[in-house]
Design a protein around this motif. Sequence first.
Motif, PDB file in Angstrom:
ATOM      1  N   ASP A 286      -8.767   8.656  -9.149  1.00 17.70           N
ATOM      2  CA  ASP A 286      -7.948   7.458  -9.707  1.00 17.70           C
ATOM      3  C   ASP A 286      -7.375   7.850 -10.871  1.00 17.70           C
ATOM      4  OD1 ASP A 286      -8.150   5.818  -7.332  1.00 17.70           O
ATOM      5  OD2 ASP A 286      -9.841   5.033  -7.929  1.00 17.70           O
TER       6      ASP A 286
ATOM      7  N   ARG B 283      -4.975   4.738 -11.341  1.00 15.64           N
ATOM      8  CA  ARG B 283      -4.213   3.853 -10.489  1.00 15.64           C
ATOM      9  C   ARG B 283      -5.491   3.220  -9.858  1.00 15.64           C
ATOM     10  NH1 ARG B 283      -3.287   7.659  -4.950  1.00 15.64           N
ATOM     11  NH2 ARG B 283      -5.318   8.275  -4.933  1.00 15.64           N
ATOM     12  N   ARG B 284      -5.286   1.718  -9.629  1.00 14.46           N
ATOM     13  CA  ARG B 284      -6.129   0.915  -9.248  1.00 14.46           C
ATOM     14  C   ARG B 284      -5.662   0.076  -8.044  1.00 14.46           C
ATOM     15  NH1 ARG B 284      -8.294   4.037 -12.024  1.00 14.46           N
ATOM     16  NH2 ARG B 284      -9.567   3.623 -14.032  1.00 14.46           N
ATOM     17  N   ARG B 285      -6.635   0.116  -7.015  1.00 12.71           N
ATOM     18  CA  ARG B 285      -6.405  -0.939  -5.769  1.00 12.71           C
ATOM     19  C   ARG B 285      -6.766  -2.178  -6.153  1.00 12.71           C
ATOM     20  NH1 ARG B 285      -6.394   3.935  -2.980  1.00 12.71           N
ATOM     21  NH2 ARG B 285      -5.014   4.137  -1.279  1.00 12.71           N
TER      22      ARG B 285
ATOM     23  N   SER C 165       2.302   6.438  -6.844  1.00  9.37           N
ATOM     24  CA  SER C 165       1.327   6.934  -7.417  1.00  9.37           C
ATOM     25  C   SER C 165       1.442   8.689  -7.652  1.00  9.37           C
ATOM     26  CB  SER C 165       0.057   6.895  -6.728  1.00  9.37           C
ATOM     27  OG  SER C 165      -0.553   5.564  -6.970  1.00  9.37           O
TER      28      SER C 165
ATOM     29  N   PHE D 142       2.473   1.620  -3.156  1.00 13.06           N
ATOM     30  CA  PHE D 142       1.440   2.367  -4.483  1.00 13.06           C
ATOM     31  C   PHE D 142       1.171   3.642  -3.948  1.00 13.06           C
ATOM     32  CE2 PHE D 142      -3.094   2.908  -4.738  1.00 13.06           C
ATOM     33  CZ  PHE D 142      -3.431   2.863  -6.244  1.00 13.06           C
TER      34      PHE D 142
ATOM     35  N   GLU E  79       0.925  -1.300   0.071  1.00 13.49           N
ATOM     36  CA  GLU E  79      -0.199   0.184   0.066  1.00 13.49           C
ATOM     37  C   GLU E  79       0.920   1.265  -0.028  1.00 13.49           C
ATOM     38  OE1 GLU E  79      -3.601   2.369   0.450  1.00 13.49           O
ATOM     39  OE2 GLU E  79      -3.179   0.483   0.017  1.00 13.49           O
TER      40      GLU E  79
ATOM     41  N   TYR F 164      -1.660  -4.109  -7.052  1.00  7.30           N
ATOM     42  CA  TYR F 164      -1.885  -2.802  -7.293  1.00  7.30           C
ATOM     43  C   TYR F 164      -1.538  -2.177  -8.680  1.00  7.30           C
ATOM     44  CZ  TYR F 164      -2.623  -2.280  -1.913  1.00  7.30           C
ATOM     45  OH  TYR F 164      -2.907  -2.521  -0.707  1.00  7.30           O
TER      46      TYR F 164
END
Length: 212
Positions: free
Chosen positions: A93, A111-113, A69, A65, A62, A121
Amino acid sequence: IRNHVCIDFQSSYYNNVSALKMLAARTNWVLTSEKNKVSLYTLEENQMLCFKVETHVAVAAEQVFLLLSDLRRRKAWDHHYQECDVITDSDEDDSVTKRGKVQDFILLASRRRPCDSGDPYLIALRSVTLPAYPPTEDYNRGEVLCAGFSIWEEENTFTKISYYNQATPGVLPYISTDIAGLSSSFYCTFASCSAFLEENKESLASLPTSTL
């Protein structure tokens, strides 16, 4: 401009992430070099060179990410970046950013979780065209077909980072002119990236949505 970008790029959001997933799913990557746990893979097809760089860091996925990001901070570890400005945030996002040096790029960043347990991620990048930001004489406008990060959570807060780039002929000379040079360049860049992540692994709990 914000609303215009949201409307015009709705299909691009999906295509951006989908293109990165398809590139990551290729099975014919060839390991070209490996140095101090930084691995370079290449894939040549249809007169294009695709490459993948993989490394591991002792930082939670996390946090990796969130740090990667924020493209404005990439200049802290990637010497190719002189600056990166956010042009517009389409939503929390997706955003359009401008990167400038000798070459500049207008990039859609998505961006995508993870959707499910075991998914990575994702941070996907691709070039887009904005009438408000045409090419200028000061910079050579480059094109990124598909690039980005896949970030996998592993045990004991270890994280695997894979960086992908589907390079156009115009981008390759900017990076390197041969595989040996490419390997050396990316080793140095991702050694710097790992150090940046380690140094900042406790620095953030979250990022405001406007930073992407």
